[in-house]
Design a protein around this motif. Sequence first.
Motif, PDB file in Angstrom:
ATOM      1  N   LEU A   1       0.843  -1.190   0.000  1.00  9.55           N
ATOM      2  CA  LEU A   1       0.000   0.000   0.000  1.00  9.55           C
ATOM      3  C   LEU A   1       0.879   1.241   0.000  1.00  9.55           C
ATOM      4  O   LEU A   1       2.000   1.235   0.518  1.00  9.55           O
ATOM      5  CB  LEU A   1      -0.952   0.011   1.195  1.00  9.55           C
ATOM      6  CG  LEU A   1      -0.365   0.034   2.586  1.00  9.55           C
ATOM      7  CD1 LEU A   1      -1.210   0.920   3.490  1.00  9.55           C
ATOM      8  CD2 LEU A   1      -0.363  -1.377   3.152  1.00  9.55           C
ATOM      9  N   GLY A   2       0.355   2.286  -0.628  1.00  8.65           N
ATOM     10  CA  GLY A   2       1.162   3.486  -0.736  1.00  8.65           C
ATOM     11  C   GLY A   2       0.343   4.740  -0.934  1.00  8.65           C
ATOM     12  O   GLY A   2      -0.864   4.693  -1.206  1.00  8.65           O
TER      13      GLY A   2
ATOM     14  N   GLY B   1       2.863  17.209  -2.803  1.00  4.36           N
ATOM     15  CA  GLY B   1       3.148  17.218  -1.368  1.00  4.36           C
ATOM     16  C   GLY B   1       1.926  17.099  -0.479  1.00  4.36           C
ATOM     17  O   GLY B   1       1.990  17.390   0.719  1.00  4.36           O
ATOM     18  N   PHE B   2       0.802  16.630  -1.040  1.00  7.50           N
ATOM     19  CA  PHE B   2      -0.449  16.557  -0.286  1.00  7.50           C
ATOM     20  C   PHE B   2      -0.298  15.792   1.034  1.00  7.50           C
ATOM     21  O   PHE B   2      -0.880  16.170   2.047  1.00  7.50           O
ATOM     22  CB  PHE B   2      -1.540  15.909  -1.150  1.00  7.50           C
ATOM     23  CG  PHE B   2      -2.886  15.823  -0.495  1.00  7.50           C
ATOM     24  CD1 PHE B   2      -3.749  16.907  -0.496  1.00  7.50           C
ATOM     25  CD2 PHE B   2      -3.298  14.654   0.146  1.00  7.50           C
ATOM     26  CE1 PHE B   2      -5.002  16.842   0.121  1.00  7.50           C
ATOM     27  CE2 PHE B   2      -4.538  14.573   0.759  1.00  7.50           C
ATOM     28  CZ  PHE B   2      -5.388  15.670   0.744  1.00  7.50           C
TER      29      PHE B   2
ATOM     30  N   ALA C   1       5.495   5.788  -0.113  1.00 10.04           N
ATOM     31  CA  ALA C   1       5.044   7.113  -0.541  1.00 10.04           C
ATOM     32  C   ALA C   1       5.934   7.595  -1.674  1.00 10.04           C
ATOM     33  O   ALA C   1       7.166   7.545  -1.571  1.00 10.04           O
ATOM     34  CB  ALA C   1       5.089   8.098   0.620  1.00 10.04           C
ATOM     35  N   GLU C   2       5.306   8.029  -2.755  1.00  7.41           N
ATOM     36  CA  GLU C   2       6.040   8.529  -3.921  1.00  7.41           C
ATOM     37  C   GLU C   2       5.258   9.662  -4.577  1.00  7.41           C
ATOM     38  O   GLU C   2       4.030   9.706  -4.484  1.00  7.41           O
ATOM     39  CB  GLU C   2       6.260   7.419  -4.953  1.00  7.41           C
ATOM     40  CG  GLU C   2       7.274   6.368  -4.550  1.00  7.41           C
ATOM     41  CD  GLU C   2       8.701   6.886  -4.474  1.00  7.41           C
ATOM     42  OE1 GLU C   2       9.008   7.907  -5.119  1.00  7.41           O
ATOM     43  OE2 GLU C   2       9.515   6.269  -3.754  1.00  7.41           O
TER      44      GLU C   2
ATOM     45  N   GLN D   1       7.105   5.089 -10.052  1.00  9.27           N
ATOM     46  CA  GLN D   1       8.018   4.707  -8.968  1.00  9.27           C
ATOM     47  C   GLN D   1       7.260   3.986  -7.855  1.00  9.27           C
ATOM     48  O   GLN D   1       7.775   3.036  -7.261  1.00  9.27           O
ATOM     49  CB  GLN D   1       8.738   5.938  -8.420  1.00  9.27           C
ATOM     50  CG  GLN D   1       9.752   6.511  -9.391  1.00  9.27           C
ATOM     51  CD  GLN D   1      10.407   7.781  -8.870  1.00  9.27           C
ATOM     52  OE1 GLN D   1      10.180   8.198  -7.742  1.00  9.27           O
ATOM     53  NE2 GLN D   1      11.223   8.394  -9.710  1.00  9.27           N
ATOM     54  N   LEU D   2       6.035   4.421  -7.572  1.00  7.71           N
ATOM     55  CA  LEU D   2       5.224   3.763  -6.556  1.00  7.71           C
ATOM     56  C   LEU D   2       4.898   2.336  -6.981  1.00  7.71           C
ATOM     57  O   LEU D   2       5.050   1.385  -6.203  1.00  7.71           O
ATOM     58  CB  LEU D   2       3.943   4.559  -6.300  1.00  7.71           C
ATOM     59  CG  LEU D   2       3.050   4.091  -5.154  1.00  7.71           C
ATOM     60  CD1 LEU D   2       3.798   4.017  -3.831  1.00  7.71           C
ATOM     61  CD2 LEU D   2       1.839   5.007  -5.029  1.00  7.71           C
TER      62      LEU D   2
END
Length: 193
Positions: A130-131, A137-138, A165-166, A171-172
């Motif tokens: 999970l990510g 930047g939220f 986190a990405e 990338q995520l």
Amino acid sequence: MKAICVYCGSSAGINPAYAAGARQLAAALVNKKLGLVYGGGNVGLMGIIADEVLRLGGHVTGVIPKALMDKEVGHVELSQLHVVSNMHERKALMAERSDAFIAMPGGIGTLEELFEIFTWSQLGFHDKPLGLFNINGFYDTLLAFLQETSQQGFLRDSHLKLLYAETDPDQLLEKFTHHKPQPHQKWLTSSDL
């Protein structure tokens, strides 16, 4: 992995970067031949990501409670739409149909879904990655808060590391492919609720 669950707002937010990010994530999913599982709405970021996955030829599964079908304007042009009785059924079915989870920007509902699936991972009910898709930047302040929670002894560092986190969806998704499941974990199904 075959399908990714995406939690996101029924609003598009005030920054156009959120809608652009939804389209970017949609393209990343379709490029990797991953289906989208989401809350079934046709408004806000929910509608944007679903429409974009469909436009690009991808598969979209929506799950929406009957009471929200009109309120969230249920998306009737999906590959599959499941209308369920309540929120518990919605979340369980979304989790069952997904191989990983991503939270995009959203409100209380998005955060509630994120933290529930994060808790299930921490407790060993599933071993799916999970990510956070941290658009603009939220989620920076949330990540700082979780770090503080860990430093104060309320969240193990090993559990904090379960949440990727990405700022880039590719990338995520790449981190997801290298995710190593924890041993002896049991997946929670809707029959366990």
